[in-house]
Design a protein around this motif. Sequence first.
Motif, short mmCIF file in Angstrom:
data_model
loop_
_atom_site.label_atom_id
_atom_site.label_comp_id
_atom_site.label_asym_id
_atom_site.label_seq_id
_atom_site.Cartn_x
_atom_site.Cartn_y
_atom_site.Cartn_z
N PRO A 189 0.98 -0.82 -0.06
CA PRO A 189 0.22 0.10 0.33
C PRO A 189 0.80 1.30 -0.13
O PRO A 189 1.90 1.32 0.39
CB PRO A 189 -1.02 -0.08 0.84
CG PRO A 189 -0.70 -1.75 1.56
CD PRO A 189 1.35 -1.86 1.46
N ALA A 193 -2.96 5.67 0.89
CA ALA A 193 -4.41 4.46 0.98
C ALA A 193 -3.95 3.98 2.75
O ALA A 193 -4.90 3.39 2.78
CB ALA A 193 -3.49 2.93 0.42
N GLU A 194 -3.25 4.24 3.36
CA GLU A 194 -3.27 3.85 5.00
C GLU A 194 -4.39 4.06 5.73
O GLU A 194 -5.08 3.90 6.98
CB GLU A 194 -1.96 3.58 5.54
CG GLU A 194 -0.67 3.38 5.07
CD GLU A 194 -1.14 1.39 5.37
OE1 GLU A 194 -1.81 1.44 6.56
OE2 GLU A 194 -0.50 1.05 4.59
N ARG A 196 -7.89 5.68 7.02
CA ARG A 196 -8.63 5.30 7.08
C ARG A 196 -10.22 6.26 6.58
O ARG A 196 -11.02 5.49 5.84
CB ARG A 196 -9.82 4.37 8.62
CG ARG A 196 -8.44 3.74 8.99
CD ARG A 196 -8.88 2.96 10.48
NE ARG A 196 -8.14 1.48 10.93
CZ ARG A 196 -8.41 0.34 10.54
NH1 ARG A 196 -8.82 0.20 9.93
NH2 ARG A 196 -7.46 -0.45 11.11
N ARG A 199 -12.21 6.68 0.67
CA ARG A 199 -13.40 5.96 0.23
C ARG A 199 -12.70 5.02 -0.48
O ARG A 199 -12.66 5.45 -1.78
CB ARG A 199 -14.12 6.81 -0.10
CG ARG A 199 -15.25 7.08 1.87
CD ARG A 199 -16.31 7.72 0.85
NE ARG A 199 -17.57 8.22 2.14
CZ ARG A 199 -18.72 9.03 1.76
NH1 ARG A 199 -18.80 8.70 0.50
NH2 ARG A 199 -19.06 9.04 3.25
N ASP A 202 -14.06 -2.33 -0.92
CA ASP A 202 -14.08 -3.39 -0.06
C ASP A 202 -13.17 -4.04 -0.53
O ASP A 202 -12.03 -4.49 0.06
CB ASP A 202 -15.22 -4.18 0.60
CG ASP A 202 -16.49 -3.14 1.90
OD1 ASP A 202 -16.13 -2.34 1.99
OD2 ASP A 202 -16.98 -3.64 1.43
N TYR A 204 -10.75 -3.55 -2.81
CA TYR A 204 -9.51 -2.64 -2.55
C TYR A 204 -9.29 -3.08 -1.27
O TYR A 204 -8.07 -3.19 -1.45
CB TYR A 204 -9.54 -1.21 -3.08
CG TYR A 204 -9.93 -1.08 -4.75
CD1 TYR A 204 -10.90 -1.67 -5.94
CD2 TYR A 204 -9.85 0.26 -5.11
CE1 TYR A 204 -10.75 -1.80 -6.58
CE2 TYR A 204 -10.05 0.55 -5.84
CZ TYR A 204 -10.53 -0.30 -7.55
OH TYR A 204 -10.82 0.15 -9.00
N ARG A 205 -9.67 -2.64 -0.14
CA ARG A 205 -9.44 -2.61 1.20
C ARG A 205 -8.25 -4.29 1.16
O ARG A 205 -8.10 -4.47 1.50
CB ARG A 205 -10.61 -2.34 2.05
CG ARG A 205 -10.26 -2.39 3.33
CD ARG A 205 -9.22 -1.05 3.72
NE ARG A 205 -10.21 0.48 3.71
CZ ARG A 205 -9.69 1.62 3.68
NH1 ARG A 205 -8.76 1.76 3.77
NH2 ARG A 205 -10.29 2.27 3.07
N GLU A 206 -9.12 -5.13 0.77
CA GLU A 206 -8.83 -6.72 0.68
C GLU A 206 -7.89 -6.43 -0.27
O GLU A 206 -6.51 -7.68 1.04
CB GLU A 206 -9.74 -7.27 0.53
CG GLU A 206 -11.49 -7.59 1.45
CD GLU A 206 -11.93 -8.85 0.94
OE1 GLU A 206 -12.04 -9.30 -0.46
OE2 GLU A 206 -13.23 -8.87 1.30
N LEU A 208 -5.16 -4.35 -0.64
CA LEU A 208 -4.68 -4.15 0.12
C LEU A 208 -3.62 -3.97 1.47
O LEU A 208 -2.74 -3.83 2.05
CB LEU A 208 -5.04 -2.17 0.55
CG LEU A 208 -4.91 -1.19 -0.62
CD1 LEU A 208 -5.23 0.25 -0.17
CD2 LEU A 208 -3.51 -1.14 -1.29
#
Length: 333
Positions: A189, A193-194, A196, A199, A202, A204-206, A208
């Motif tokens: 990341p 990207a860190e 919180r 926006r 989900d 993408y978050r997984e 990262l």
Amino acid sequence: MTIRSHDSARPVPPAARNVPALLLALRRAGFTGSVTVSSAPGGTIHLEQGLVTAIETPGAPTAETLLLKSRRVGEADWAAAETAAATARAGDAPGPWGGGLGAALVAQGSIGATELETVCAAAVFDGAFALVLSPPGSWQVAEAAAPAGIALRPGIEPQRLFEETAQRVALLTRLWGPPGELARTRIRPAAQAESRALRIPDRYREILIAATGRRTARDIGFALGRGLFAVLLDLARMDARHLLHREPARPAAGVPGVAPRTPPSGPPPAGTGPLPRRTPGVRGPGGQSGPGGQGSLGGPARPGGPAAVSDEPPNGHRAERTETTENTEKSAP
């Protein structure tokens, strides 16, 4: 069991100058068996009456991996289905799925028949895409071979497989650059990207969370139970949003490095930073970046063929997709 190789004394059909030509010849012959391709990573293409029913390769998750890693099917349910399939196989009971495993999963209510078919088809297309990311090697044809764990029946026409693969390569090339380079890139990341408060979807978050700096797109796909192409497509779009840093890419096995060496007295090469932006239509150094290479499942390039795409900006988020590509993304959690 009869095994033939394109470089042996008993070659497969003369027109088989590459893997696509081979698969088309086997389709015309109504061949049932397997084709094992030796490359990095290589894999096995399962055929039934010339239709592609499964592709098993270390380069992309199989249907089993997609189902288990995504938790669509639990370990206990899978074990119970394997037992039921073994019992059915002993009685040589016919069914729509290889070895009866898929039929057992559906019968015990672990997954719906339509969803299972979608996952299996996605795994076939993803496996074909993974095979074109590295230079092809030799191949062997086995007329009698062990079936895949779950085989899609009746299977997929080879020509349709080539066209879809070519479209996927063209789309990723337009969004980022040569897909093979992106597939070998180890990412982590970016600093922003860190946050919180950022926006992002989900999925993408997984990615990262799974991106440790040591994992490639393939590794992330196996970890999350998502297809290689779906992960690469997300990585290209995440790069456009500056969510990623890259680690130094490792050359593909058997492919000599072509990057210029840095003199000891010069500055060290940059190991991190945003993924490099590629100019659409320009090949990277020392390799074939698009469909149509010798032995590629993308098939020969044709003017106006499936590899042709619109002139949409490289980072556009409304990139065109094929119907199969949409199904692949939807099959991912």
